[in-house]
Scaffold this motif. Structure first.
Motif, mmCIF file in Angstrom:
data_model
loop_
_atom_site.group_PDB
_atom_site.id
_atom_site.type_symbol
_atom_site.label_atom_id
_atom_site.label_comp_id
_atom_site.label_asym_id
_atom_site.label_seq_id
_atom_site.Cartn_x
_atom_site.Cartn_y
_atom_site.Cartn_z
ATOM 1 N N LYS A 1 7.071 52.704 92.236
ATOM 2 C CA LYS A 1 5.808 53.068 91.576
ATOM 3 C C LYS A 1 4.872 51.844 91.544
ATOM 4 N N ASN A 2 5.401 50.691 91.136
ATOM 5 C CA ASN A 2 4.566 49.480 91.074
ATOM 6 C C ASN A 2 4.050 49.085 92.453
ATOM 7 N N ALA A 3 4.935 49.095 93.442
ATOM 8 C CA ALA A 3 4.525 48.697 94.797
ATOM 9 C C ALA A 3 3.452 49.649 95.320
ATOM 10 N N GLY A 4 3.658 50.955 95.110
ATOM 11 C CA GLY A 4 2.698 51.963 95.581
ATOM 12 C C GLY A 4 1.355 51.777 94.887
ATOM 13 N N GLU A 5 1.394 51.545 93.577
ATOM 14 C CA GLU A 5 0.135 51.421 92.839
ATOM 15 C C GLU A 5 -0.626 50.160 93.247
ATOM 16 N N GLU A 6 0.112 49.100 93.566
ATOM 17 C CA GLU A 6 -0.568 47.882 94.062
ATOM 18 C C GLU A 6 -1.275 48.151 95.384
ATOM 19 N N LEU A 7 -0.774 49.144 96.126
ATOM 20 C CA LEU A 7 -1.400 49.480 97.413
ATOM 21 C C LEU A 7 -2.370 50.655 97.281
ATOM 22 N N GLY A 8 -2.700 51.009 96.041
ATOM 23 C CA GLY A 8 -3.734 52.015 95.814
ATOM 24 C C GLY A 8 -3.232 53.458 95.768
ATOM 25 N N LYS B 1 6.766 46.935 99.587
ATOM 26 C CA LYS B 1 5.351 46.939 100.017
ATOM 27 C C LYS B 1 5.260 46.992 101.540
ATOM 28 N N ASN B 2 6.132 46.243 102.218
ATOM 29 C CA ASN B 2 6.128 46.282 103.686
ATOM 30 C C ASN B 2 6.450 47.684 104.196
ATOM 31 N N MET B 3 7.407 48.333 103.531
ATOM 32 C CA MET B 3 7.801 49.679 103.974
ATOM 33 C C MET B 3 6.637 50.651 103.822
ATOM 34 N N ILE B 4 5.997 50.595 102.658
ATOM 35 C CA ILE B 4 4.887 51.530 102.421
ATOM 36 C C ILE B 4 3.769 51.254 103.425
ATOM 37 N N LYS B 5 3.503 49.974 103.682
ATOM 38 C CA LYS B 5 2.454 49.634 104.666
ATOM 39 C C LYS B 5 2.810 50.154 106.058
ATOM 40 N N ASP B 6 4.076 50.021 106.429
ATOM 41 C CA ASP B 6 4.500 50.494 107.760
ATOM 42 C C ASP B 6 4.442 52.018 107.867
ATOM 43 N N LEU B 7 4.676 52.704 106.741
ATOM 44 C CA LEU B 7 4.742 54.175 106.775
ATOM 45 C C LEU B 7 3.367 54.831 106.642
ATOM 46 N N LEU B 8 2.429 54.131 105.981
ATOM 47 C CA LEU B 8 1.114 54.750 105.713
ATOM 48 C C LEU B 8 0.416 55.315 106.964
ATOM 49 N N PRO B 9 0.452 54.614 108.097
ATOM 50 C CA PRO B 9 -0.214 55.179 109.282
ATOM 51 C C PRO B 9 0.397 56.497 109.751
ATOM 52 N N TYR B 10 1.587 56.842 109.255
ATOM 53 C CA TYR B 10 2.268 58.067 109.690
ATOM 54 C C TYR B 10 2.164 59.189 108.651
#
Ligand code: USQ
Length: 386
Positions: free
Chosen positions: A308-315, A358-367
């Motif tokens: 939740k924290n990592a996701g919220e930091e990424l908006g 955070k790296n995982m969420i960043k890598d997955l967002l384009p998909y």
């Protein structure tokens, strides 16, 4: 340089391990029956990252990393097939990942339970008999699971035997095991078989007790075409990877029951590092080595808070939505496994869950659009009590 045969080379761990070992100068040969690709389709899902065909994977590995990997499509439960490849390539070590690895898949119904038992036990027995027949000095690196031990109220030793007093008399017994699914029980049975044949034939074995793995990255994944599969559905996804996808899709994070279920987690990169160390530092000939392989211990509830924290930091807007537990397991318990073998080989975790999320969420967002297509496969449907 060693010749290493990876059984299950197409999987989440198998492919990045092939890249790592090949990059380090080892000769890598792999076998896979591509079953996880089919089973993921069976449950209406797919890998988050599109997977190239095996021949394309090998070509991309050559292109980006300048390594040669030999990939055979075939089944380790086929003894003749396995022994032909072993005779041809004469491996120094065999990495055995060629098992049905999902607890929920094994708990769907009788057919799935029977498939899991037959596939996993026959593959392990084939490896044992093939090593005995072809070259008993081959090091067998076997993927077991921390789940073999269950969640006992004592510190889990990192050894195969422990001294115990039973009815007032002392003896050496196998470290007690209490698995939580048919899948996890097959890993217990693998340990029983490997230990038994090690004792009668002197086989050299490393039995790895690994906790759930998370992550999208390893040092060798330098291009989208080299990515390993990444599952997130209720059957094939493991908890951290699932929560990251749920955060992206706006699905409340599926904490099962009280969420006090506690496990030893390890990143994909650190898992590769640990496996490489165990291969490059094999046990003595005829030794049976147990390695508890994890980096950080967390409860499922804590992981949900961290995602939740990592996701919220990424908006992203992330909710936690506890669900009735579809499994039968302890939801609050003691957990303190021993870990000394890997540190004695110089292993220390380089990644931590907080940063990797955070790296995982960043890598997955384009998909995101691709993930949306498989949304229906995310909520749990497989119930242990049926
Ligand atoms: N869990 C949730 N919500 C979810 C998914 C899982 O709360 O959406 C909970 C489960 O109930 C369980 C814990 O998270 O208590 C771990 O579940 P998991 O699905 O991440 O992992 P598990 O089924 O135990 O199996 C995975 C791999 C398996 C490996 C094992 C290591 O699929 O191959 O052997 O992790 S261990 O957990 O140490 O046994």
């Amino acid at each position: 340089m060693m010749r290493i045969l990876i059984l299950g080379i197409d999987g989440y761990l198998g492919w990045p391990l092939a890249l790592r070992l090949a990059k380090r100068g080892h000769e890598v040969i792999g076998i896979d029956n591509l079953s996880t690709r089919r089973f993921s389709e069976e449950v209406g899902s797919d890998s988050a990252f599109p997977l190239p065909k095996p021949e394309d994977r090998v070509r991309e590995a050559k292109r980006h990393l300048d390594v040669d990997i030999t990939f055979y499509k075939g089944d380790v439960t086929d003894y003749n097939f396995l022994t032909e490849i072993m005779k041809k390539h004469k491996p120094d070590a065999i990495v055995h990942f060629a098992e049905q690895r999902s607890a929920p898949y094994s708990m769907k119904d009788r057919d799935h339970a029977v498939y899991t038992v037959v596939n996993n036990e026959v593959s392990t027995l084939n490896v044992i008999y093939a090593v005995k027949q072809i070259d008993p000095t081959i090091h067998i690196l076997k993927m077991g699971t921390m789940g073999e031990y269950g969640t006992p109220n004592f510190d889990i030793p990192e050894s195969i035997y422990v001294e115990a007093i039973v009815n007032g008399k002392k003896d050496k017994i196998i470290v007690p095991r209490k698995a939580g699914s048919v899948y996890h029980w097959t890993k217990v049975h693998d340990t029983d078989f490997l230990l038994y044949f090690h004792e009668i034939w002197g086989l050299t074995v490393t039995d790895i007790m690994q906790g759930p793995v998370y992550g999208t990255r390893t040092e060798e994944i330098v291009d989208e075409s080299l990515r390993t599969r990444f599952d997130f559905d209720e059957t094939w996804g493991t908890v951290v990877n699932r929560f990251c996808v749920q955060a992206i899709l706006g699905i409340p994070l599926t904490v099962y029951g009280k969420g006090g279920q506690t496990r030893g987690f390890i990143s994909l990169e650190d898992s590769m590092e640990a496996l490489t160390l165990l291969l490059e530092h094999p046990p003595n000939h005829g030794e049976y080595r147990v390695a508890n392989q994890f980096a950080e211990i967390y409860s499922v509830r804590k992981i949900a808070e961290m995602v939740k924290n990592a996701g919220e930091e990424l908006g992203l807007k992330v909710e936690i939505g506890p669900l009735p537990n579809p499994r039968v397991e302890a939801e609050e318990h003691y957990y303190n496994p021993e870990r000394k073998v890997l540190p004695s080989l110089g292993f220390y975790p380089k990644k931590n869950l907080k940063d990797e999320l955070k790296n995982m969420i960043k890598d997955l967002l384009p998909y995101r659009e691709r993930l949306e297509r498989y949304k229906d496969a995310i909520l749990p449907k497989t119930k242990w009590r049926m």
